[in-house]
Design a protein around this motif. Structure first.
Motif: not given
Ligand SMILES: Cc1cc2nc3c(=O)[nH]c(=O)nc-3n(C[C@H](O)[C@H](O)[C@H](O)COP(=O)(O)OP(=O)(O)OC[C@H]3O[C@@H](n4cnc5c(N)ncnc54)[C@H](O)[C@@H]3O)c2cc1C
Length: 342
Positions: A259-261, A277-280, A282-285, A302-304
């Motif tokens: 279920l990973q995007v 609650g996703i920062s955005g 590039i690897q997710h986007v 300012n979240a991407p």
């Molecule tokens: C080679 C490589 C491959 C990768 N492949 C993937 C991939 O396929 N998919 C992927 O997703 N990532 C991938 N990643 C990881 C990616 O770089 C990020 O680390 C990841 O997407 C971040 O996940 P996140 O947004 O859940 O967490 P975070 O970056 O920690 O973001 C959490 C966000 O939640 C917000 N937030 C916190 N609390 C609240 C609240 N109460 N209400 C609303 N907002 C809140 C914060 O402001 C923040 O923006 C990869 C990384 C690498 C190096």
């Protein structure tokens, strides 16, 4: 001689007589390349009793279809399919050859590239051509997704690339299109094959439902913990949507990997994508940016993720999701049951 190679080819992946969506998407992308280069676009079809599929391939943009129809080609096997492709590629010499980045497409493309002594760009997300040099520009994320690398194959032909499903757009089906069908005979015997297909077991995991879902509710680390993430499941359930998540969420054990995007997960194009609650990163986007409507909820303005969002809500997901669930419950009551959101 590189100049002898002409035309854009797309490997048409079919399973039990059904064309994979990525092959139609590649015909859409291949059409643009072929038009720019002023050459024909061809589909390459291998299988048993697959000739009826030729008209579909032409209706989706091909000018020609090369077909090898043989009982040994019934199910995909590296050995037989590679022999079929080698026969065609050595005889007709395409300059560009595209494959879907599916398990079979990747397997076949790498075997063919080795035998043809040419280059292969894997998991491409953008395709273009340098017209003057007739070079395929195959771009893909590199160095952990922090940069886009454009990869060229200057000295060998064909120029090959695999492309992820749901990245390119298929053309509208046009049944009035006409094209040429070129059938090729191949001398293969079942007893000479080193592998046998004994049984095909269909994958019935949730992966398919995420890829095909019209509405996806995806959550990130901002949901706090696995209990907080339950709100994502609740919102998805009330909407009849699929659940998705970020890699961080999968690594935390809140969701299974299927279920990973994103770059190392699924690439999806639902009509509505909730990113909560996703920062955005590039690897997710890269895995969700082509969704029709993206609704982001994040407490950081300012979240991407807001850069790719159609609608953004700045606030605490823990407060907003329960309100949304309430609203959707009300809507259901008003409409007397099922509600369509797309
Ligand atoms: C080679 C490589 C491959 C990768 N492949 C993937 C991939 O396929 N998919 C992927 O997703 N990532 C991938 N990643 C990881 C990616 O770089 C990020 O680390 C990841 O997407 C971040 O996940 P996140 O947004 O859940 O967490 P975070 O970056 O920690 O973001 C959490 C966000 O939640 C917000 N937030 C916190 N609390 C609240 C609240 N109460 N209400 C609303 N907002 C809140 C914060 O402001 C923040 O923006 C990869 C990384 C690498 C190096």
């Amino acid at each position: 001689m590189i100049e002898e190679y002409r035309g854009v080819w797309v490997f048409i992946e079919q399973n039990e007589g059904e064309i994979e969506g990525v092959s139609l998407e590649l015909l859409g992308a291949g059409r643009k390349l072929a038009d720019k280069l002023e050459v024909a676009l061809a589909g390459v079809l291998l299988g048993e009793n697959v000739k009826p599929l030729c008209s579909e391939i032409i209706a989706h943009g091909a000018d020609e279809v090369y077909v090898v129809d043989h009982p040994v080609m019934k199910d995909y096997r590296t050995e037989s399919y590679m022999k079929g492709i080698m026969l065609l590629a050595e005889k007709y010499k395409p300059e560009i050859f595209l494959y879907g980045a599916t398990p079979n497409g990747k397997d076949l493309a790498s075997a063919v590239a080795t035998d043809l002594s040419t280059g292969l760009t894997a998991d491409t997300t953008m395709l273009d051509v340098d017209l003057e040099k007739r070079l395929l520009e195959a771009s893909r994320p590199a160095f952990g997704g922090n940069i886009m690398a454009t990869i060229l194959c200057k000295k060998h032909r064909p120029q090959m690339a695999t492309v992820r499903p749901k990245v390119m757009k298929a053309l509208e089906r046009d049944a009035s299109r006409t094209g040429k069908i070129i059938e090729e005979e191949i001398d293969l015997k079942e007893e000479d094959m080193r592998t046998k297909v004994l049984k095909i077991v269909k994958d019935v995991t949730k992966k398919a439902s995420l890829a095909d879902a019209h509405v996806v509710v995806a959550g990130g680390k901002g949901m706090g913990d696995i209990q907080g993430f339950q709100l994502i499941h609740e919102l998805a359930e009330i909407m009849g949507a699929s659940v998705g998540g970020t890699r961080d969420v999968v690594e935390a054990g809140w969701l299974p990997h299927e279920l990973q995007v994103g770059q190392t997960g699924e690439t999806i194009t639902p009509k509505i994508y909730f990113a909560i609650g996703i920062s955005g990163a590039i690897q997710h986007v890269v895995g969700m940016k082509n969704s029709e409507f993206i609704i982001a909820i994040n407490k950081d303005p300012n979240a991407p993720i807001f850069d790719v969002a159609t609608y953004g809500i700045v606030g605490d997901a823990m407060e907003i999701i329960p309100k949304l669930i309430e609203q959707f419950k009300e809507l259901r009551k008003e409409k007397g049951g099922e509600v369509s959101y797309v």
